[in-house]
Design a protein around this motif. Structure first.
Motif, mmCIF file in Angstrom:
data_model
loop_
_atom_site.group_PDB
_atom_site.id
_atom_site.type_symbol
_atom_site.label_atom_id
_atom_site.label_comp_id
_atom_site.label_asym_id
_atom_site.label_seq_id
_atom_site.Cartn_x
_atom_site.Cartn_y
_atom_site.Cartn_z
ATOM 1 N N MET A 141 0.886 -1.183 0.000
ATOM 2 C CA MET A 141 0.000 0.000 0.000
ATOM 3 C C MET A 141 0.911 1.217 0.000
ATOM 4 O O MET A 141 0.987 1.968 0.961
ATOM 5 N N ASP B 52 0.078 0.058 -5.275
ATOM 6 C CA ASP B 52 -1.071 0.786 -4.734
ATOM 7 C C ASP B 52 -2.244 0.633 -5.694
ATOM 8 O O ASP B 52 -2.041 0.544 -6.916
ATOM 9 N N PHE C 138 4.524 -1.897 5.666
ATOM 10 C CA PHE C 138 3.556 -0.975 5.084
ATOM 11 C C PHE C 138 2.783 -0.198 6.143
ATOM 12 O O PHE C 138 2.798 -0.536 7.323
ATOM 13 N N ASN C 139 2.172 0.861 5.657
ATOM 14 C CA ASN C 139 1.456 1.826 6.491
ATOM 15 C C ASN C 139 0.022 1.891 5.982
ATOM 16 O O ASN C 139 -0.307 2.741 5.156
ATOM 17 N N PRO C 140 -0.845 0.951 6.455
ATOM 18 C CA PRO C 140 -2.212 0.934 5.927
ATOM 19 C C PRO C 140 -3.004 2.160 6.373
ATOM 20 O O PRO C 140 -2.623 2.825 7.338
ATOM 21 N N PHE D 271 -11.445 -4.276 6.485
ATOM 22 C CA PHE D 271 -10.143 -3.965 5.903
ATOM 23 C C PHE D 271 -9.027 -4.749 6.597
ATOM 24 O O PHE D 271 -8.194 -5.387 5.959
ATOM 25 N N TYR D 272 -9.007 -4.701 7.923
ATOM 26 C CA TYR D 272 -7.931 -5.359 8.659
ATOM 27 C C TYR D 272 -8.053 -6.880 8.624
ATOM 28 O O TYR D 272 -7.041 -7.586 8.641
ATOM 29 N N ILE E 138 -6.480 -7.903 5.457
ATOM 30 C CA ILE E 138 -5.017 -7.905 5.546
ATOM 31 C C ILE E 138 -4.544 -9.264 6.075
ATOM 32 O O ILE E 138 -3.655 -9.901 5.510
ATOM 33 N N LEU F 219 3.543 -3.984 9.875
ATOM 34 C CA LEU F 219 2.687 -2.837 9.558
ATOM 35 C C LEU F 219 2.607 -1.916 10.759
ATOM 36 O O LEU F 219 2.768 -2.336 11.904
ATOM 37 N N THR G 107 0.187 0.894 12.771
ATOM 38 C CA THR G 107 -1.169 1.431 12.892
ATOM 39 C C THR G 107 -1.354 2.074 14.255
ATOM 40 O O THR G 107 -0.708 1.682 15.230
#
Length: 385
Positions: free
Chosen positions: A200, A261, A305-307, A320-321, A324, A339, A341
């Motif tokens: 992402m 992306d 990554f940085n969702p 969403f999570y 993942i 990740l 969050t």
């Protein structure tokens, strides 16, 4: 040893240890860890090298003098007695940044104002004239830090924050800070020894920082300028030698770095930024949906990554999570996935047990950097082999 002096590197919460390691690896002396700062000793050339090469530093300060101050008159007299003419000419401009952690003083703006008055009055008394303040592009950036009754006045050798690397001209709604990205990569153990994926990638910052670490490219090579270039003792020849020596340590990278992306606009911006950083040979940016993807390579894969958080970008967090977690579990065997969050509630929906959790901050948001280990075959089988 006489030309060594103390400097202070500012950093983000949780990055003190990795910044200290960076400094030791560069050759700093007497490295000491504080709260969001690491102090060290070096010479003029090392100050240039620290600004050029450190990935997790926000600023490099050169303390001039410290003294205990009990009230505003003490502060004014202390600042006025500093030999400012050694650092600043009448034709040059200056700016002051103050931070205060004190029961005696509680307003940083007031401290900045008093400091400015003292500097201006010293010049007026000596020459009849005064240098001007320029908050945007000063020739000299002065840092005043008051901890209880101890006031430390420093020169800011960096100028603008060192996260302004110079390569990122195109950004999205919620871009990750470059220093934060580099720190997360280093905390994750990324060393360029396998393939890398940011699924992402937004405007490409994580992939770019990953490539710079993998190739040992100086973090701020693309930066337009540093504050020390306007100092009275600026030594261009020395800086160019430091830069050349740092570039001689750049190494080859024999794996792939991929940024993906699903937003075409993000992909376009990431491609521009990769080009700005001269890293086209190392990074491939492409359009795609992580939730519909599978691992494309054999062998180990490192994901960072940085969702989206739901803070600045609207998402259905639970769905969403959980997607993942499902995608990693089903489609990414042989992968270490990290990740970041700030949404601890949403993290529970990943449905995987993290093997590491590290507290960090993304801006003012408290966040966690978490690691999920995806094994080839079953975990049980791995430990039986």
């Amino acid at each position: 040893m006489n030309n060594l002096y103390k400097m202070v590197a500012k950093t983000l919460f949780g990055f003190e240890e990795i910044l200290a390691k960076e400094l030791r690896d560069l050759g700093a002396q007497k490295v000491e860890i504080g709260n969001r700062v690491v102090s060290f000793y070096g010479d003029l050339g090392f100050m240039y090298k620290a600004n050029l090469c450190l990935r997790t530093a926000i600023k490099i300060l050169k303390p001039i003098i410290s003294k205990k101050v009990r009230n505003e008159k003490d502060l004014y007299d202390f600042v006025k007695n500093i030999h400012w003419e050694e650092y600043l000419s009448l034709e040059e401009t200056f700016a002051i940044h103050a931070t205060v952690n004190s029961t005696i003083f509680n307003h940083s703006q007031f401290i900045s104002l008093k400091t400015k008055d003292a500097i201006v009055d010293r010049f007026r008394e000596k020459t009849g004239k005064r240098p001007n303040v320029d908050l945007e592009y000063p020739d000299l950036s002065i840092d005043v830090h008051i901890q209880q009754d101890l006031c430390t006045v420093s020169l800011d050798s960096s100028g603008g924050s060192l996260h302004h690397r110079g390569y990122r001209t195109a950004t999205n709604i919620a871009p990750i800070n470059e220093v934060l990205a580099a720190g997360l990569l280093l905390l994750s153990g990324w060393d360029g020894q396998c393939d890398f994926l940011d699924p992402m990638c937004g405007s490409g910052t994580m992939a770019i920082e990953a490539a710079m670490i993998a190739c040992n490219i100086p973090a701020n090579l693309n930066r337009k300028e540093f504050a020390f270039e306007k100092w009275l003792d600026w030594d261009l020849d020395l800086f160019e030698k430091i830069e050349e020596a740092s570039l001689n340590k750049v190494r080859d990278f024999h794996h792939s770095i991929i940024g993906v992306d699903k937003a075409p606009s993000a992909v376009r911006k990431a491609i521009i930024n990769v080009e700005n950083a001269n890293l086209n040979d190392y990074i491939k940016i492409k359009e795609g949906d992580f939730f519909e993807s599978t691992k494309e390579i054999e062998g180990p894969l490192h994901i960072v990554f940085n969702p989206p958080y739901g803070e600045r970008l609207e998402i259905d967090e639970e769905k969403f999570y959980s997607q993942i977690g499902d995608t990693l579990k089903q489609n990414y065997p042989g992968t270490n996935a990290w990740l970041i969050t700030s949404n601890m509630e949403a993290l529970k929906h990943v449905g995987l047990r993290p093997s590491r959790k590290i507290k960090v901050f993304n801006g003012k948001l408290e966040a966690k950097l978490v690691k999920y280990e995806m094994y080839e075959g079953s975990k049980k089988a791995k430990f039986q082999n």
